[in-house]
Each structure stands twice: as structure tokens, then as C-alpha cells.
Scaffold this motif. Structure first.
Motif, PDB file in Angstrom:
ATOM      1  N   PRO A 133       0.801  -1.236   0.000  1.00 21.62           N
ATOM      2  CA  PRO A 133       0.000   0.000   0.000  1.00 21.62           C
ATOM      3  C   PRO A 133       0.831   1.282   0.000  1.00 21.62           C
ATOM      4  N   GLY A 134       1.986   1.267   0.664  1.00 23.82           N
ATOM      5  CA  GLY A 134       2.763   2.500   0.749  1.00 23.82           C
ATOM      6  C   GLY A 134       3.698   2.740  -0.424  1.00 23.82           C
ATOM      7  N   SER A 135       3.848   1.760  -1.294  1.00 24.56           N
ATOM      8  CA  SER A 135       4.828   1.878  -2.378  1.00 24.56           C
ATOM      9  C   SER A 135       4.293   2.770  -3.493  1.00 24.56           C
ATOM     10  N   VAL A 136       5.195   3.232  -4.329  1.00 23.30           N
ATOM     11  CA  VAL A 136       4.808   4.055  -5.477  1.00 23.30           C
ATOM     12  C   VAL A 136       5.262   3.338  -6.751  1.00 23.30           C
ATOM     13  N   PRO A 137       4.432   2.436  -7.262  1.00 18.67           N
ATOM     14  CA  PRO A 137       4.831   1.700  -8.478  1.00 18.67           C
ATOM     15  C   PRO A 137       4.966   2.661  -9.657  1.00 18.67           C
ATOM     16  N   ASP A 138       5.902   2.368 -10.570  1.00 20.19           N
ATOM     17  CA  ASP A 138       6.000   3.282 -11.722  1.00 20.19           C
ATOM     18  C   ASP A 138       5.012   2.938 -12.818  1.00 20.19           C
ATOM     19  N   ARG A 139       4.356   1.762 -12.714  1.00 20.78           N
ATOM     20  CA  ARG A 139       3.355   1.506 -13.750  1.00 20.78           C
ATOM     21  C   ARG A 139       2.340   0.464 -13.302  1.00 20.78           C
ATOM     22  N   LEU A 140       1.178   0.550 -13.919  1.00 19.65           N
ATOM     23  CA  LEU A 140       0.137  -0.479 -13.845  1.00 19.65           C
ATOM     24  C   LEU A 140      -0.389  -0.622 -15.259  1.00 19.65           C
ATOM     25  N   ARG A 141      -0.550  -1.869 -15.681  1.00 18.76           N
ATOM     26  CA  ARG A 141      -1.132  -2.098 -17.010  1.00 18.76           C
ATOM     27  C   ARG A 141      -2.213  -3.157 -16.861  1.00 18.76           C
ATOM     28  N   TYR A 142      -3.436  -2.782 -17.160  1.00 13.91           N
ATOM     29  CA  TYR A 142      -4.526  -3.753 -17.054  1.00 13.91           C
ATOM     30  C   TYR A 142      -5.418  -3.665 -18.278  1.00 13.91           C
ATOM     31  N   ILE A 161      -6.038 -10.918 -24.955  1.00 15.10           N
ATOM     32  CA  ILE A 161      -5.812 -10.357 -23.608  1.00 15.10           C
ATOM     33  C   ILE A 161      -4.739 -11.171 -22.882  1.00 15.10           C
ATOM     34  N   ALA A 162      -4.812 -12.497 -23.047  1.00 20.61           N
ATOM     35  CA  ALA A 162      -3.846 -13.369 -22.370  1.00 20.61           C
ATOM     36  C   ALA A 162      -2.418 -13.068 -22.811  1.00 20.61           C
ATOM     37  N   HIS A 163      -2.278 -12.496 -24.008  1.00 23.68           N
ATOM     38  CA  HIS A 163      -0.937 -12.228 -24.536  1.00 23.68           C
ATOM     39  C   HIS A 163      -0.609 -10.736 -24.537  1.00 23.68           C
ATOM     40  N   ASP A 164      -1.364  -9.936 -23.805  1.00 24.16           N
ATOM     41  CA  ASP A 164      -1.146  -8.486 -23.856  1.00 24.16           C
ATOM     42  C   ASP A 164      -0.389  -7.961 -22.647  1.00 24.16           C
ATOM     43  N   ASP A 165       0.220  -8.857 -21.877  1.00 26.07           N
ATOM     44  CA  ASP A 165       1.138  -8.443 -20.816  1.00 26.07           C
ATOM     45  C   ASP A 165       0.484  -7.498 -19.805  1.00 26.07           C
ATOM     46  N   VAL A 166      -0.689  -7.897 -19.317  1.00 22.94           N
ATOM     47  CA  VAL A 166      -1.391  -7.048 -18.348  1.00 22.94           C
ATOM     48  C   VAL A 166      -1.284  -7.633 -16.941  1.00 22.94           C
ATOM     49  N   ASP A 167      -1.422  -6.758 -15.938  1.00 22.67           N
ATOM     50  CA  ASP A 167      -1.355  -7.197 -14.542  1.00 22.67           C
ATOM     51  C   ASP A 167      -2.633  -7.898 -14.109  1.00 22.67           C
ATOM     52  N   ALA A 207      -6.323 -18.846 -16.792  1.00 20.54           N
ATOM     53  CA  ALA A 207      -5.117 -19.341 -16.127  1.00 20.54           C
ATOM     54  C   ALA A 207      -3.979 -18.325 -16.196  1.00 20.54           C
ATOM     55  N   ALA A 208      -3.983 -17.515 -17.241  1.00 23.12           N
ATOM     56  CA  ALA A 208      -2.827 -16.641 -17.478  1.00 23.12           C
ATOM     57  C   ALA A 208      -2.916 -15.305 -16.766  1.00 23.12           C
ATOM     58  N   VAL A 209      -4.147 -14.802 -16.574  1.00 18.76           N
ATOM     59  CA  VAL A 209      -4.308 -13.409 -16.136  1.00 18.76           C
ATOM     60  C   VAL A 209      -5.256 -13.340 -14.936  1.00 18.76           C
ATOM     61  N   PRO A 210      -4.839 -12.700 -13.837  1.00 16.42           N
ATOM     62  CA  PRO A 210      -5.757 -12.519 -12.708  1.00 16.42           C
ATOM     63  C   PRO A 210      -6.991 -11.719 -13.124  1.00 16.42           C
ATOM     64  N   LEU A 211      -8.087 -12.034 -12.466  1.00 17.29           N
ATOM     65  CA  LEU A 211      -9.380 -11.481 -12.851  1.00 17.29           C
ATOM     66  C   LEU A 211      -9.913 -10.606 -11.721  1.00 17.29           C
ATOM     67  N   VAL A 212     -10.474  -9.476 -12.084  1.00 18.55           N
ATOM     68  CA  VAL A 212     -11.198  -8.634 -11.135  1.00 18.55           C
ATOM     69  C   VAL A 212     -12.579  -8.446 -11.754  1.00 18.55           C
ATOM     70  N   ALA A 213     -13.597  -9.019 -11.125  1.00 22.18           N
ATOM     71  CA  ALA A 213     -14.875  -9.129 -11.836  1.00 22.18           C
ATOM     72  C   ALA A 213     -16.042  -8.542 -11.053  1.00 22.18           C
ATOM     73  N   VAL A 214     -16.948  -7.920 -11.795  1.00 20.03           N
ATOM     74  CA  VAL A 214     -18.276  -7.571 -11.282  1.00 20.03           C
ATOM     75  C   VAL A 214     -19.309  -8.135 -12.256  1.00 20.03           C
ATOM     76  N   TRP A 215     -20.557  -8.155 -11.820  1.00 22.45           N
ATOM     77  CA  TRP A 215     -21.594  -8.650 -12.711  1.00 22.45           C
ATOM     78  C   TRP A 215     -22.308  -7.514 -13.415  1.00 22.45           C
ATOM     79  N   ASP A 216     -22.940  -7.846 -14.553  1.00 17.15           N
ATOM     80  CA  ASP A 216     -23.893  -6.939 -15.193  1.00 17.15           C
ATOM     81  C   ASP A 216     -25.219  -7.686 -15.228  1.00 17.15           C
ATOM     82  N   ASP A 217     -25.990  -7.550 -16.288  1.00 17.32           N
ATOM     83  CA  ASP A 217     -27.268  -8.268 -16.303  1.00 17.32           C
ATOM     84  C   ASP A 217     -27.172  -9.667 -16.911  1.00 17.32           C
TER      85      ASP A 217
END
Ligand SMILES: [Fe+2]
Length: 516
Positions: A133-142, A161-167, A207-217
Motif C-alpha cells: 500500500p505504501g509503495s509508489v509503483p512506476d506503472r500499472l497495465r490492465y 488479452i492473455a498475450h497483452d502483458d497485463v497485470d 489461467a494466465a491473467v488474474p481477474l477482477v470481476a463484477v456482474w452486469d445483467d
């Protein structure tokens, strides 16, 4: 099993010898033998600085027998340096899913994980932890994406997406589409989740990329809101939590936040569970687009005070969190577009100057049950950002199947109303339907021009034609969004950037670059 003992058992016994390290009852042994594979693949979700959630499902007998599942997290892709692990239990009454909150990992690095059940081992997946939490990363790519209908399209956006080098991948909903008339019970919803999971390209991405998910309809039924049948809504929510690497809270709340050090904080919204019903359409423009005419009932309801898509509790949470966060960038995941979206504009600076009684923000709106149906709430939120000097608020949205990029002003028909935030809406991951079956390409481009003219100056880009996803690069200095598009009817399609948008830290406008 204590961790050291578990690791020793893993090292000496290996996967095949796991049975010998457990106190097997005959029922458990039978259940383990039954497990042949992991038909839904594996997922990692909600990366935190000390861990993440890992998920899989093991089909087992439906007689209440628990299936023991070994999970392990390693520092290396060969799974030789295991640092965490344990035994989880897949229960029939939980749909045989396994969800483990892995803790005790180091921040800001990649790990690998695997499940084993009986003699079967899953593929090896990648797990990401967030920076401390206290760190200052120089980048995030999602990446962010929505709407993966199973139809004639290939899941090539998922492979890209699996090959786009995202966090991580932010998924804004419509991960599945159920049948409005045929998906009613928990078992119905489970069946639909498993049908979508069976796609191998989706499993590769999971398997390749962590997921952060919400639902829609799509995860409930078309157009869902708070007034839906409670039992059906509960079944849909249960199926979501059984199949997604998202922690289930007692109140089923999925709106939540997570930090990427001091660089960014992401706020995930639930626009569906607490919302008032949509405003019905009353205009059909040339048979192409349903419209809501703000001069007529029921279209005028769009401006009614008190109408909500967030619900009171979530709205206060969001306003408070956006104001207080110490992160440089405030990213908000909204399942549907936040930007105003008219087809006909009846509130221009000239008309407003001539007629003091003119209906503010009047016009015919695209009817797509999004934030335009809750205009007072949207304005309250944007005015709040201006009042407290909250900058760098960027919404990421889905649902429309149409790419949109907008600057958001509290009064979007007043040229001097300040830009309070930005909204980027991704196109759909699959062609649903193929836009070219609606109108020829040049007609679609004409319609894009009509929309840009009716939404001057806040709508900066609209793309009615393409499918794909979006990628966001965040640094302390700037935030860059790319709309990554591809031909989903080409099984070998590769993504290309069709449009790029740049926002400088503290900026009140975006640069738009269209690429041929
Ligand atoms: Fe959708």
C-alpha cells in the motif's frame, strides 16, 4: 495440515502419492477417483498485496461427498519452489467449487499455482500480488472487457488479452449470458456458467491473467434491477460466487475497492442490485435505435431526483472513497456506460440562450438502461468531484457492445461546465450481434457522426463497428487507454489498437489519437 508438514508431503509424495498423506475414508477415496479433470479451468482473482483468491471446480458425485483438493502456490512456473499450499474441500452443495484466499505472499510479484485432486492435476496458472500500500509503483497495465456471448464469434479477444502483458483483467460483466426464460434455478445458472467455461480460449485466459470481476445483467437476466424475483436473483448471485474468484460477503455485496500502491485505487461498482428500474423507451429512430425522449413521458423520468443506480449506501461509499483516497489515479469500474449518450440534442448553447425555460439536457437519448436513466445521481457524483477538487477519476465501463470515450461534466450541455471525470466504454468481446448485419459499414460510420454531433463536445469517440477490449497503462505522469480491436470471425485474429487516449495527471481533457 500445517504448512511445513504439507510441503514435506508434497515434496516426498508428489501429486500421485497425495492419497498416502491423507487420512482417507473410503468415501473420500471414491470421490477422489471420480475426479478426472478440471472442466472449468482455474482462475485467480482480486490481487492484494499479500495474496489473491484462487478458484477451480472439480466435478464429483452429487451425494454430499466432499472432494479433497490440494492447492499449491510456487515461485516458479515449474512448481518446484512451493511457498504456500493446503487442502481445500469441494462440496456438492457448493457446486463442487474450490475457492481459496491465499495469504502470506510477497507484494508486487507473480507466482504460479495449481490444483490437484486424486490423480488429476490442473494446468498451472499465474497469480499476481498487488504492490504494497505504501509503495509508489512506476506503472500499472490492465485490460478491461465485457460481454462474451457464445455465438459465431471466436474467443480471440480472450486469447489476445492473455498475450497483452497485463497485470489483471477487469471484467465488467456479461461474463456469461443466461436464457431470460429458461435460466431460473441455481442448477440452471450453474449449467450456463459451465457452458461458458468450457471454451478453451477462455480457460487459457483465466489461467494466465488474474481477474477482477463484477456482474452486469447477463449473469442474471436481461435488464435486471432491484425489483427482480428474489429467489431467482439469489440463485444467480450464488452461481456467480460459486464460479468467480470473488469473496462472498454475508450481504452479497460486490462493490469494493483495491489499491495498486499509491499509484492507483480501483473502485468496483454494482450498478444492478440496488437500481431503480430503467426508463422505458418511447422513440424508435429509423428502426435502428430505441430512444428515450426527455420531452415526453416516460422519457422525462430520466431527470427525476432520487432515482438511483447505486443505491444510497453504495453512493455514499463511492463519494467518500473517491474523496479520501491517497492514490494518484481513481479508477472506477461501472458495468455500464456513465457518459451521456443522445441521438438528438435539444439543449445547445444557442437554444439555451434563446429560451430560459428550455428543458436542461433535453433530447432523445439512446435507450440502453445505463447512467442516463439516473441523471440526478450522476450529476450529484460529478458535482461532488468538482466541489472537493477530486481529479484523475477515470471510469471503465462495459455493456454497450459499442466503444465510447467521453469527458464527463456535471452539466454536459454547458460548455463552461468543468470536466469532472472521464469514461471509457469497451466494445463487446464477441460480435453480438455482428454490427454489419444491422447496417452496412458506411451507414454505421454515418450514425457515429450523428452521435458525435448530438453529444458535442463531451463525446470524444464512438466506434459502432468493432469488437475487442481495452488496455490501460497508468504511470504517475499519465493514463493511456487503448481500444484493442479484432475480427472475431477470424480464428487467427490478432488485436490492433484502433484508438488511443491520453490523460495527463491533473488534466481536464483527453488527447484522442485514431489509428488506421
Ligand atoms: Fe452484453
Amino acid at each position: 495440515m500445517p504448512r511445513r508438514e504439507f510441503l514435506r508431503a508434497l515434496a516426498t509424495a508428489g501429486a500421485g502419492g497425495l492419497a498416502a498423506t491423507l487420512a482417507w475414508t473410503p468415501a473420500r477415496a471414491r470421490a477422489a477417483d471420480y475426479v478426472a479433470s478440471f472442466p472449468d479451468g482455474i482462475k485467480c482473482g482480486d490481487p492484494g498485496p499479500r495474496g489473491a483468491i484462487i478458484w477451480t471446480r472439480v466435478p464429483g458425485p452429487a451425494d454430499g461427498v466432499e472432494v479433497p483438493v490440494l492447492w499449491s502456490v510456487a515461485e516458479d512456473a515449474a512448481m518446484e519452489h512451493v511457498v504456500r499450499g493446503g487442502i481445500a474441500r469441494a462440496r456438492a452443495d457448493g457446486g463442487h467449487h474450490v475457492k481459496v484466499a491465499v495469504r502470506g505472499l510477497a507484494p508486487d510479484r507473480w507466482y504460479y499455482y495449481r490444483f490437484e485432486a486424486g490423480a488429476a492435476a490442473s494446468v498451472i496458472g499465474r497469480l499476481r500480488t498487488a504492490p504494497s500500500p505504501g509503495s509508489v509503483p512506476d506503472r500499472l497495465r490492465y485490460a478491461f472487457a465485457s460481454c462474451q456471448q457464445r455465438n459465431a464469434s471466436y474467443y480471440v479477444a480472450q486469447r489476445a488479452i492473455a498475450h497483452d502483458d497485463v497485470d489483471f483483467l477487469l471484467h465488467l460483466g456479461d461474463y456469461i449470458y443466461v436464457s431470460d426464460g429458461g435460466t431460473l434455478t441455481l442448477d440452471d445458472y450453474r449449467r450456463d456458467w459451465r457452458r461458458f467455461h468450457s471454451n478453451p480460449l477462455l480457460q487459457e485466459l483465466q489461467a494466465a491473467v488474474p481477474l477482477v470481476a463484477v456482474w452486469d445483467d447477463g449473469e442474471f437476466y436481461n435488464g435486471v434491477d432491484r425489483t427482480g424475483p428474489p429467489e431467482r436473483l439469489a440463485a444467480a448471485r450464488s452461481a456467480f460466487f460459486e464460479h468467480m474468484p470473488v469473496r462472498r460477503r454475508r450481504d452479497d455485496r460486490i462493490y469494493r475497492r483495491f489499491r495498486w500502491g499509491r499509484l492507483a485505487e480501483m473502485f468496483l461498482l454494482d450498478t444492478r442490485s440496488y437500481r431503480d428500474p430503467e426508463v422505458p423507451a418511447n422513440t424508435n429512430i429509423a428502426g435502428l435505435i430505441d430512444g428515450q425522449d426527455s420531452a415526453l413521458p416516460p422519457g422525462e423520468q430520466m431527470f427525476a431526483p432520487g432515482r438511483t443506480t447505486l443505491g444510497v449506501r453504495q453512493k455514499h461509499w463511492l463519494k467518500d472513497a473517491l474523496r479520501r483516497t491517497a492514490a494518484s489515479w481513481r479508477l472506477v469500474g461501472s458495468s455500464y456506460n456513465v457518459n451521456p449518450w443522445k441521438i438528438v440534442d435539444r439543449d445547445t448553447p444557442e437554444l439555451r440562450a434563446d429560451d430560459p425555460l428550455l428543458q436542461r439536457n433535453g433530447g432523445i437519448y439512446v435507450s440502453n438502461e445505463a447512467w442516463d436513466d439516473y441523471q440526478a445521481e450522476r450529476r450529484e457524483l460529478l458535482e461532488h468531484l468538482i466541489a472537493y477538487g477530486v481529479r484523475n477519476v477515470v471510469f471503465n465501463s462495459g455493456h454497450t457492445h459499442i466503444y465510447l470515450a467521453s469527458e464527463l461534466q456535471p452539466d454536459f450541455d454547458d460548455p463552461v461546465s468543468p470536466v469532472a471525470a472521464f469514461d471509457f466504454t469497451t466494445g463487446s468481446q464477441t460480435a453480438d450481434p455482428d454490427p454489419r448485419t444491422i447496417a452496412p459499414e458506411d451507414v454505421l460510420h454515418l450514425a457515429e457522426q450523428v452521435m458525435l454531433d448530438a453529444n458535442t463536445p463531451y463525446l470524444r469517440h464512438v466506434d459502432l463497428l468493432n469488437q475487442g477490449y481495452a488496455v490501460v497503462d497508468v504511470t504517475p505522469e499519465e493514463l493511456v487507454v487503448q481500444f484493442r480491436v479484432l475480427d472475431t470471425f477470424d480464428p487467427d485474429a490478432e488485436a490492433r489498437t484502433a484508438a488511443r487516449f491520453r490523460i495527463l495527471n491533473g488534466g481536464r481533457t483527453m488527447d484522442v489519437e485514431l489509428l488506421p
